[in-house]
Design a protein around this motif. Sequence first.
Motif, PDB file in Angstrom:
ATOM      1  N   VAL A 146      -1.253  33.534   3.780  1.00 11.82           N
ATOM      2  CA  VAL A 146      -0.341  32.503   4.263  1.00 11.82           C
ATOM      3  C   VAL A 146       1.066  32.711   3.736  1.00 11.82           C
ATOM      4  N   SER A 147       1.229  33.573   2.738  1.00 13.41           N
ATOM      5  CA  SER A 147       2.559  33.871   2.213  1.00 13.41           C
ATOM      6  C   SER A 147       2.454  35.139   1.391  1.00 13.41           C
ATOM      7  N   SER A 148       3.559  35.543   0.768  1.00 17.35           N
ATOM      8  CA  SER A 148       3.562  36.759  -0.027  1.00 17.35           C
ATOM      9  C   SER A 148       2.594  36.627  -1.195  1.00 17.35           C
ATOM     10  N   VAL A 195       1.504  27.658  -1.629  1.00 18.22           N
ATOM     11  CA  VAL A 195       2.529  26.612  -1.529  1.00 18.22           C
ATOM     12  C   VAL A 195       3.902  27.248  -1.693  1.00 18.22           C
ATOM     13  N   GLN A 196       4.775  26.968  -0.738  1.00 16.20           N
ATOM     14  CA  GLN A 196       6.157  27.433  -0.814  1.00 16.20           C
ATOM     15  C   GLN A 196       7.078  26.282  -0.440  1.00 16.20           C
ATOM     16  N   MET A 197       8.278  26.312  -0.960  1.00 20.90           N
ATOM     17  CA  MET A 197       9.279  25.324  -0.571  1.00 20.90           C
ATOM     18  C   MET A 197      10.632  26.006  -0.432  1.00 20.90           C
ATOM     19  N   VAL A 198      11.454  25.453   0.425  1.00 16.80           N
ATOM     20  CA  VAL A 198      12.786  25.990   0.684  1.00 16.80           C
ATOM     21  C   VAL A 198      13.802  25.019   0.120  1.00 16.80           C
ATOM     22  N   LEU A 255      -0.636  24.233 -11.799  1.00 18.81           N
ATOM     23  CA  LEU A 255       0.144  25.219 -11.059  1.00 18.81           C
ATOM     24  C   LEU A 255       0.412  26.435 -11.942  1.00 18.81           C
ATOM     25  N   SER A 256       0.413  27.623 -11.334  1.00 16.65           N
ATOM     26  CA  SER A 256       0.685  28.849 -12.086  1.00 16.65           C
ATOM     27  C   SER A 256       1.538  29.783 -11.237  1.00 16.65           C
ATOM     28  N   ARG A 257       2.141  30.773 -11.885  1.00 19.12           N
ATOM     29  CA  ARG A 257       2.954  31.783 -11.206  1.00 19.12           C
ATOM     30  C   ARG A 257       4.022  31.132 -10.323  1.00 19.12           C
ATOM     31  N   ILE A 258       4.778  30.212 -10.928  1.00 17.89           N
ATOM     32  CA  ILE A 258       5.862  29.546 -10.200  1.00 17.89           C
ATOM     33  C   ILE A 258       7.094  30.431 -10.302  1.00 17.89           C
ATOM     34  N   GLU A 259       7.544  30.926  -9.190  1.00 21.79           N
ATOM     35  CA  GLU A 259       8.646  31.887  -9.173  1.00 21.79           C
ATOM     36  C   GLU A 259       9.618  31.553  -8.060  1.00 21.79           C
ATOM     37  N   SER A 260      10.820  32.047  -8.195  1.00 19.49           N
ATOM     38  CA  SER A 260      11.848  31.897  -7.165  1.00 19.49           C
ATOM     39  C   SER A 260      12.266  33.283  -6.691  1.00 19.49           C
TER      40      SER A 260
END
Length: 736
Positions: free
Chosen positions: A666-668, A673-676, A702-707
Amino acid sequence: MFITDVSIRRPVVAWVMSLILIIFGGFVFWELPVRELPDGIQPPVVQVQVDYKSASAEIIDQEITQKIEDVIGGAEGIKNIDSTSLNGRSSINVEFNTNIDLDDAANDIRERVSRVVDNLPSEADAPQILKQSAGFTTTMWVALSSPTWSDLDLGDYAERYLIDVFSSVPNVGRILVGGLRELSVRVWIDPIKLAANDLTIQEVEGALRNENVNLPAGTLEATNKDLNLNIDKSYSNIESIKQLPIKKSKEKVILLSDVAEVEFGPVSEKTLFTAQRKNALNLKTVGIGIYAKSGASTVELSKEVKKKIVEVNKALPEGLKLEIAFNRATYVGTAIEEVYKTLIIAFILVVAIIYLFLGNLKAVIVPAVALPVSLIGSFLGLYLFGLSINIFVLLSFILAIGIITDDSVIMTDAIYTRIENGETPLVAAYKGSKQITFAIIATTLILVAVFLPLVFIKGIAGTLFRETAIALSFSIIVSSFVALTLSPMLASKFLIKKPKNNFIVVGFDKAFKSFSTFYLETLEFWINKKKTISIFIILILAGSVFLFNYTTKELLPNEDRGSYLIIGQTDEGSSFEYTKDKAQQIENRLIPLLEAEDSPYQRLIMRVPGFGRSSTTYNSFIIIALLDDWKNRKKDSQTVMREAIGKIVSLPETLAFPISPQSIRVSSYNKPVQMVIYGSTYEELEGISNAVINKLRSNRNLSRIESDYTRNKPEVKLITNKIRANDLGVSTENIG
């Protein structure tokens, strides 16, 4: 019903109609594409990629990304635009609605980008328009390895011969070469010698460009002859290149060898590809990644590539070996094979249960013949609606076995009951079919009305179940047709009244009658206890709702796909050599696991830098751990990954973590979960992003929270003294 009457009176008609279903269904079965999941899971995406070597991310954003974004923003059917500006590369992913044709979208984007090509920096490469779809990940990696050849020779051979060979394989969309150290002539200029001869870099570059050309010089006309004149470049080897004249001074002609060292070398040394396997470690290797075309069958492409590898290996020079390093079709083929096995087991169980209840072997022939005819005929529906053979379609057939057998069983039971009451098979078939025709048509319409609305579900769930709904609906319609034609015809020919003599059937009949008696006694006991039954039903419903809220919910369960990935990166701005060293340290930690006696590992593939967005940042790497065949190992991939995680995440100054690849990303990297975040300036955007990340990190779930926005890459800013540069006659372009 007319068609039923005709089938009974004219058995040839029923046989011909059934044979038509079998022949055409069998024919289209071999024509249908085979893939893991239905087509269209991922929406159509067109990627615009522009390389601008040595340019910083800010320059890339201003000079390339924003200009292309402005011109493609008005394309029809765009869902969202995801742009990334990296050092040396601009990448823009344009995602379209699922109803947009990928080829039309790519042509539209290509036409729009062509409008601004002249406005892009002249030093930038031409924009690449790449089509992506559900199969945009590599289908296979083929490894070219040798214990004796150098990596330069391997890369040169792969680029000259193998890329074209595999590009010609049907349904190959794109070829990606990993670890390619492309052979080139490298000129190492000595700045001291350059200054001593009063030369600049621009003069050396100009001489190389002006001399390394082939030019037509017109024609020479003579008696009875016309000759073409060509000015041919005379630089065909290292020695001749060294003699290239740069500039004439008062005393002599300055040659390239006077100011530089000339040698063969790679275009870029900042790439690494290794493929480690048991008893074959540290071989020089070049990887060839093969992408399937959009809509192509992964399994069929794999078969064609395997055939091509056998052909190529026969003609390879001594010391070279070409083999499959990674094959996505292995999992797909194994998964579909398991579904086929389940399909066969379900068929056997259905036939056995029918035999136990009817107790007549000839009575079993009717549903046993009708079932495969219905299933094979259902492939016509897949072909007519442009579907594929995938796990969801085959699972729908497993579900359909019980449903499509009902029609034939009901028809057979109705006819057999009349035969037991003394009617002849022909009369029983004629009257019994009339008795049951309306019920079969009614149940068919009800079942189609239940499954067909699944077609209208939106999103990924709709894409997954659309083919299931169509396959089920079509198979139900075909089974009803078979039940109204073939089944009564077979019953009129094969059914006879015969007592149940088989001891298994007799025993089962006694057990079933005993159970029926027990059921009736139990029903009589509970039927008057209305309050107790009502309370019990309410408790069941309440408990179901309660448990539903606490049950884990996911689109697809975790699967053992026979591999796991290690995604790693070092600090922003780390050199290629530093990152390579860290990646090799992790690889060296895993090699003992690969060489162990009962090792579940088959191969380790490593690439520096990584794939996708990471391919232009030298602080990233990826390691693919391929496991043995499922039947040859006792542990699943999750267990193997957990056992190795300590060796992976504990390396200092490196962020590396293993992930298990899934069918649907569903994403990279499967982040769900992703947000813009929007901001009027990059400074404001960075502040909001950091605040949101800090808040999210307070949640332990939550883990691996990155920008994906970072400004940490170190750089050196050159501040030019314009007046001083102007006095010296040096422009900003010359300084750059």
